[in-house]
Write a protein that holds these residues in place. Structure first.
Motif, PDB file in Angstrom:
ATOM      1  N   ASP A   1       2.422   1.931  -3.346  1.00 56.71           N
ATOM      2  CA  ASP A   1       1.480   2.366  -4.379  1.00 56.71           C
ATOM      3  C   ASP A   1       0.822   3.711  -4.093  1.00 56.71           C
ATOM      4  OD1 ASP A   1       2.011   0.028  -5.716  1.00 56.71           O
ATOM      5  OD2 ASP A   1       0.201  -0.998  -5.048  1.00 56.71           O
ATOM      6  N   HIS A   2       0.577   4.019  -2.815  1.00 54.25           N
ATOM      7  CA  HIS A   2      -0.273   5.159  -2.495  1.00 54.25           C
ATOM      8  C   HIS A   2       0.342   6.233  -1.610  1.00 54.25           C
ATOM      9  CE1 HIS A   2      -3.118   1.827  -3.366  1.00 54.25           C
ATOM     10  NE2 HIS A   2      -3.731   2.787  -4.043  1.00 54.25           N
TER      11      HIS A   2
ATOM     12  N   TYR B   1       0.835  -1.210   0.000  1.00 49.74           N
ATOM     13  CA  TYR B   1       0.000   0.000   0.000  1.00 49.74           C
ATOM     14  C   TYR B   1       0.868   1.259   0.000  1.00 49.74           C
ATOM     15  CZ  TYR B   1      -3.648   3.321   0.986  1.00 49.74           C
ATOM     16  OH  TYR B   1      -4.496   4.389   0.894  1.00 49.74           O
TER      17      TYR B   1
END
Length: 145
Positions: free
Chosen positions: A88-89, A85
């Motif tokens: 990616d974010h 996560y």
């Protein structure tokens, strides 16, 4: 007639006031930047915890043979989900998944994110004060329905 005895003092006071005002503005801007970085890091930690709580460790879950068993998460599944996560974010540069990331009971995902940041305008301060370490912790509970 000669000039008064306070000639030139106004310029010196104005210069000192301008310097003080500039330093105060730089301090407030730097503190605000660190606070915004901290807020972003907490938002990423909350979202990563929610995502990790959904990362069911299928291998251990199905090995129990009981739907709704107690161990829905493992440390590896939580850590892997958080690392994915964050990669990616993450809206914050340099985020590292901390040692406190994992699950204490198989149902709660604990997330710890750490970032070391340099506030703006740190060229004017000693190197010891030029870095700020920010740690954000969050947790989310996994529930299977």
């Amino acid at each position: 007639m000669r000039g008064s005895s306070d000639e030139g003092r106004i310029a010196l006071l104005s210069l000192a006031f301008g310097l003080l005002a500039t330093v105060l503005v730089l301090v407030v801007v730097s503190a605000s930047a660190v606070h915004l970085q901290r807020t972003r890091l907490y938002a990423v930690a909350d979202a990563a915890a929610a995502d990790a709580a959904d990362a069911l460790d299928e291998r251990s879950y199905y090995a129990q043979g009981v739907p709704g068993g107690t161990a829905l998460l493992t440390d590896a599944s939580v850590r892997g989900s958080v690392e994915e996560y964050v990669a990616d974010h993450a809206g914050v540069a340099g985020v590292v998944v901390g040692a406190g990331t994992g699950t204490p009971d198989g149902q709660r995902a604990d997330v710890e994110l750490v970032v070391v940041t340099a506030p703006p305008f740190t060229a004017f301060v000693p190197a010891r004060f030029a870095r700020v370490r920010i740690t954000a912790r969050s947790s989310a509970r996994a529930e299977l329905r």
